[in-house]
Design an enzyme around this catalytic site. Structure first.
Site, PDB file in Angstrom:
ATOM      1  N   SER A   1       0.815  -1.088   0.047  1.00 29.16           N
ATOM      2  CA  SER A   1       0.008   0.047   0.110  1.00 29.16           C
ATOM      3  C   SER A   1       0.873   1.353  -0.209  1.00 29.16           C
ATOM      4  O   SER A   1       1.602   1.421  -0.929  1.00 29.16           O
ATOM      5  CB  SER A   1      -1.041  -0.180   1.105  1.00 29.16           C
ATOM      6  OG  SER A   1      -2.100   0.945   1.023  1.00 29.16           O
ATOM      7  N   MET A   2       0.820   2.031   1.057  1.00 28.35           N
ATOM      8  CA  MET A   2       1.669   3.348   1.027  1.00 28.35           C
ATOM      9  C   MET A   2       2.952   2.885   1.210  1.00 28.35           C
ATOM     10  O   MET A   2       4.171   3.598   0.673  1.00 28.35           O
ATOM     11  CB  MET A   2       1.266   4.337   2.158  1.00 28.35           C
ATOM     12  CG  MET A   2       0.134   5.176   1.887  1.00 28.35           C
ATOM     13  SD  MET A   2      -0.122   6.284   3.357  1.00 28.35           S
ATOM     14  CE  MET A   2      -1.443   7.205   2.763  1.00 28.35           C
TER      15      MET A   2
ATOM     16  N   ASP B   1      -9.124  -4.275  -6.013  1.00 30.19           N
ATOM     17  CA  ASP B   1      -8.625  -3.316  -4.937  1.00 30.19           C
ATOM     18  C   ASP B   1      -9.661  -2.230  -5.006  1.00 30.19           C
ATOM     19  O   ASP B   1      -9.768  -1.416  -5.750  1.00 30.19           O
ATOM     20  CB  ASP B   1      -7.174  -3.191  -5.216  1.00 30.19           C
ATOM     21  CG  ASP B   1      -6.329  -2.219  -4.225  1.00 30.19           C
ATOM     22  OD1 ASP B   1      -7.338  -1.598  -3.411  1.00 30.19           O
ATOM     23  OD2 ASP B   1      -5.159  -2.132  -4.244  1.00 30.19           O
TER      24      ASP B   1
ATOM     25  N   HIS C   1      -7.272  -5.322  -1.853  1.00 33.30           N
ATOM     26  CA  HIS C   1      -5.932  -4.467  -1.534  1.00 33.30           C
ATOM     27  C   HIS C   1      -5.457  -5.016  -0.383  1.00 33.30           C
ATOM     28  O   HIS C   1      -3.900  -4.870  -0.278  1.00 33.30           O
ATOM     29  CB  HIS C   1      -6.486  -3.132  -0.906  1.00 33.30           C
ATOM     30  CG  HIS C   1      -5.415  -2.161  -0.436  1.00 33.30           C
ATOM     31  ND1 HIS C   1      -4.566  -1.515  -1.456  1.00 33.30           N
ATOM     32  CD2 HIS C   1      -4.980  -1.613   0.588  1.00 33.30           C
ATOM     33  CE1 HIS C   1      -3.814  -0.813  -0.970  1.00 33.30           C
ATOM     34  NE2 HIS C   1      -4.128  -0.610   0.166  1.00 33.30           N
TER      35      HIS C   1
END
Length: 286
Positions: A155-156, A201, A233
């Site tokens: 993710s980030m 996602d 996700h």
């Protein structure tokens, strides 16, 4: 003449026997036996693994973590992999990758960020700080080849791998997993990049994150895009054989320069009704 013929024959025989060893010596980073589908899909590879915890109080620039490393010292040093979680998440969300990758012949550092709200650029900086700690100051530093470091993130954290590769081109490989970043274009990245997207996602939809990231990478950059069929996700947060298989292959190919793993990346997995991969793209220039 008979003696000369025997001498020539002996020389030919010696050169034939020596050739495989000479070929192996061309790649001093090769580790472990020849791979098979079964070996890279297995929950554990050929190396026994030990681990050590790193307190956040003992480091600066990131939030501590866990180092996983092959127990043996007979194979020399290993390439390193730093793995970072996503927004609001902790090291525990990506810890399944630690022992799994280390058992294939890597020193793996799963880390926490300074705060769970850190943005991709901060996470990129934290990964590089963790890589520097691992290779220069950690108790496992003698087991690591500091010139061969890779980064993975969810993710980030995945968006952070792109930030870090942009800032430090010497990174050997990155694997952004269901990555999120407000920056959609990465023409500066020259690091071999495997992007893992998830078809379903809803947090970082592939149409606005993974696929634009992939297509924006320069054509000269070795790159691949693997999309998990009907996955969310959060697919990278639990043990996933598809993620592990292709991550191992990518890391082996670009961190260890081990072309024995090219067979799994090019042409790559099939897609379609009976596959857990919905899309696969690759430059296949290796």
């Amino acid at each position: 003449m008979a003696g000369l013929s025997a001498s020539v024959a002996a020389a030919i025989a010696f050169s034939t026997l020596a050739a495989p060893g000479a070929t192996a010596a061309d790649n001093p980073y090769e580790r472990g036996p020849a791979p098979t589908n079964s070996s890279i899909e297995a929950l554990r590879g050929p190396y026994a693994v030990s681990r050590t915890s790193v307190s956040s109080l003992a480091v600066t620039g990131f939030g501590g973590g866990t180092i996983y490393y092959p127990t043996t010292t007979s194979d020399g040093t290993f390439g390193a992999v730093v793995i970072t979680p996503g927004f609001t998440a902790y090291e525990s969300s990506i810890s399944w990758l630690g022992e799994r990758l280390a058992s294939q012949g890597f020193v793996v550092f799963t880390i926490d960020t300074i705060t769970t709200a850190d943005q991709p650029a901060q996470r990129g900086d934290e990964m590089l700080a963790a890589a520097d700690y691992l290779t220069q100051r950690s108790s496992a530093r003698s087991r690591v080849d500091a010139t061969r470091v890779a980064l993975m993130g969810h993710s980030m954290g995945g968006g952070g791998t792109l930030e870090a590769a942009k800032d430090r081109p010497s990174v050997k490989a990155i694997i952004p997993m269901t990555p999120w970043n407000l920056d959609k274009t990465w023409p500066e990245v020259r690091t071999p990049t495997l992007i893992v997207g998830a078809e379903a996602d809803a947090v970082a939809p592939v149409a606005s994150h993974s696929i634009p990231f992939y297509t924006s990478l320069p054509s000269s950059t070795e790159k691949a895009y693997l999309e998990l069929d009907n996955a969310s996700h959060f697919a990278p947060n639990t043990s996933n054989t598809t993620i592990a298989k292709y991550s191992i292959s990518w890391l082996k190919r670009w961190v260890d320069n081990d072309t024995r793993y090219s067979q799994f990346l090019c042409p790559g997995p099939s897609t379609g009704l009976f596959s857990d991969v919905s899309d696969y793209r690759n430059t296949c220039a290796f």
